[in-house]
Design a protein around this motif. Structure first.
Motif, PDB file in Angstrom:
ATOM      1  N   TRP A 262       1.019  -1.218   0.053  1.00 22.65           N
ATOM      2  CA  TRP A 262       0.029   0.085  -0.038  1.00 22.65           C
ATOM      3  C   TRP A 262       0.836   1.092   0.153  1.00 22.65           C
ATOM      4  N   TRP A 267      -1.163   4.556   4.588  1.00 21.89           N
ATOM      5  CA  TRP A 267      -1.371   3.315   5.669  1.00 21.89           C
ATOM      6  C   TRP A 267      -1.087   3.666   7.074  1.00 21.89           C
ATOM      7  N   ASN A 268      -0.052   4.456   7.337  1.00 16.32           N
ATOM      8  CA  ASN A 268       0.425   4.743   8.356  1.00 16.32           C
ATOM      9  C   ASN A 268      -0.031   6.064   9.079  1.00 16.32           C
ATOM     10  N   GLU A 272      -5.411   4.002   6.978  1.00 19.02           N
ATOM     11  CA  GLU A 272      -6.018   3.097   5.851  1.00 19.02           C
ATOM     12  C   GLU A 272      -5.630   1.986   6.069  1.00 19.02           C
ATOM     13  N   LYS A 273      -4.752   1.636   7.369  1.00 20.73           N
ATOM     14  CA  LYS A 273      -4.448   0.193   7.552  1.00 20.73           C
ATOM     15  C   LYS A 273      -5.689  -0.435   8.192  1.00 20.73           C
ATOM     16  N   GLN A 300      -5.669  -4.023  -3.262  1.00 20.93           N
ATOM     17  CA  GLN A 300      -4.309  -3.938  -3.283  1.00 20.93           C
ATOM     18  C   GLN A 300      -3.756  -4.193  -4.721  1.00 20.93           C
ATOM     19  N   VAL A 337       4.006  -2.801   3.167  1.00 24.05           N
ATOM     20  CA  VAL A 337       3.737  -1.930   4.570  1.00 24.05           C
ATOM     21  C   VAL A 337       3.435  -3.092   5.667  1.00 24.05           C
ATOM     22  N   GLU A 338       3.167  -4.404   5.307  1.00 31.02           N
ATOM     23  CA  GLU A 338       3.194  -5.531   6.230  1.00 31.02           C
ATOM     24  C   GLU A 338       3.521  -6.565   5.627  1.00 31.02           C
TER      25      GLU A 338
END
Length: 381
Positions: A262, A267-268, A272-273, A300, A337-338
């Motif tokens: 992402w 995201w952070n 949005e996570k 995604q 991102v993960e």
């Protein structure tokens, strides 16, 4: 454009440049009497007038025909080919073509080349984000309708099962609904109920539903608008005889339970996570508990696939496959991102998937826009 929503129900969306006097949709079987449906009308602007007609339930026979006419003009006849469980059902799986019409055309060209001139998919499963902005007429025309018309024309005779993405509907659910073309996803099958105020003013939406494709049962969920109603629907459908007795049990939801790529800032810093947390925390345990075979998502913008055990309990047999197919044209997600330490395959480019279902066999083939096979797996029952 032709859609399938729920068992044996279809609806057709068409548009004219001026109001069409008393239009009707006619549908019929081979050598059978014709049924006429008066459409639901919505004015987009002075030169775009949209009509929607729902028909069904249709019988379990091989062909259904339809056309649109008024007192002066008529379209040509279109035919929907319906396959039985023992026949090969070819499903084209795409998602996230929004804001990428050039790349979407390349993907559609690859689809044409994959199926060949004499063949085509029987069903399109679009896993969301068909356009960037549902209130923009130019987005609908440039990002979805024109590429489909230019490259394939599949949308006239191949029913689309549409899974709503975060860009695909107006979540306000108010009478001044801004969704120009997908506000007809109301989940009411009886055409007499089209006159209900909550439907005609656009304030009632129900995107989630279920249907059968050959020997597979498919549950369609709305990732954006979680509700008690949807949660109850999901549990009921997962436990249903239709789902549990199906050879293959599939759930499709736009936002994946497990996202790895992402935009890091979104995201952070923009939280949005957390968008799909309810899918991972509430829905995914139900998927595993009720022996779902395949979870198909988009969102995604790349391809990933993971096949894992239903449970950490070794006494419980079976696997579940998670597939992310968000590569039909939108800008690619390239930054991780993960890391869930679960995906067997990752492909960071545009693609589509050919899903073939026939009796006891399911075949999944992911193909790049240039025609290379990037992933394949099969299930046997």
């Amino acid at each position: 454009m032709l859609f399938e929503h729920g068992d044996n129900h279809y609806y057709v969306v068409w548009e004219t440049s001026c109001t069409s006097g008393a239009p009707l949709l006619e549908w019929w079987y081979d050598d059978a009497s014709r049924h006429s449906i008066e459409p639901w009308y919505r004015k987009i602007d002075d030169t775009h007038h949209r009509y929607t007609a729902i028909f069904g339930p249709v019988a379990n026979i091989s062909h259904v025909h339809y056309k649109v006419n008024n007192y002066r003009l008529s379209t040509k006849q279109y035919t929907i080919v319906r396959r039985g469980e023992a026949e090969l059902n070819r499903v084209l799986v795409i998602a996230d073509n929004q804001n990428g019409p050039t790349e979407f055309r390349k993907v559609l060209t690859g689809i044409q080349q994959y199926y060949g001139a004499s063949s085509k998919p029987d069903t399109i499963l679009h896993v969301g984000d068909a356009v960037q902005n549902v209130g923009s007429l130019s987005n609908w025309q440039r990002q979805l309708f024109a590429p489909m018309e230019d490259r394939s024309g599949l949308h006239h005779t191949t029913p689309t099962i549409f899974v709503p993405g975060n860009h695909d509907h107006d979540k306000r659910r108010v009478s001044s609904n801004r969704n120009l073309y997908m506000d007809m996803y109301h989940g009411l099958y009886d055409t007499d109920e089209l006159g209900k105020a909550a439907v005609t003013n656009g304030s009632y939406h129900r995107f989630f539903h279920s249907l059968s494709v050959g020997s597979a049962r498919i549950i369609v969920l709305d990732a954006e608008c979680a509700s008690k109603e949807e949660s109850e629907f999901l549990e009921r459908e997962l436990k249903s005889l239709a789902f549990q007795s199906a050879r293959f049990r599939i759930v499709t939801v736009h936002i994946p339970p497990y996202i790895e790529f992402w935009d890091p800032y979104g995201w952070n810093k923009k939280n949005e996570k957390h968008w799909g947390e309810h899918i991972r925390l509430e829905y995914d345990p139900l998927f595993r508990k009720h022996n779902v075979d395949l979870v198909i998502s988009g969102h995604q913008h790349n391809y990933q696939r993971s096949t894992v055990s239903h449970s950490t309990n070794s006494a419980r047999l079976g696997t579940i496959t998670y597939a992310i197919v968000g590569g039909a044209g939108g800008m690619l997600d390239l930054e991780r991102v993960e890391d869930w330490n679960m995906y067997n395959v990752t492909y960071l480019n545009h693609h589509f998937v050919a899903l073939d279902i026939k009796d006891r066999s399911l075949s999944w083939t992911a193909v790049s826009s240039t025609g290379s096979v990037i992933d394949h797996f099969a299930l046997q029952r």
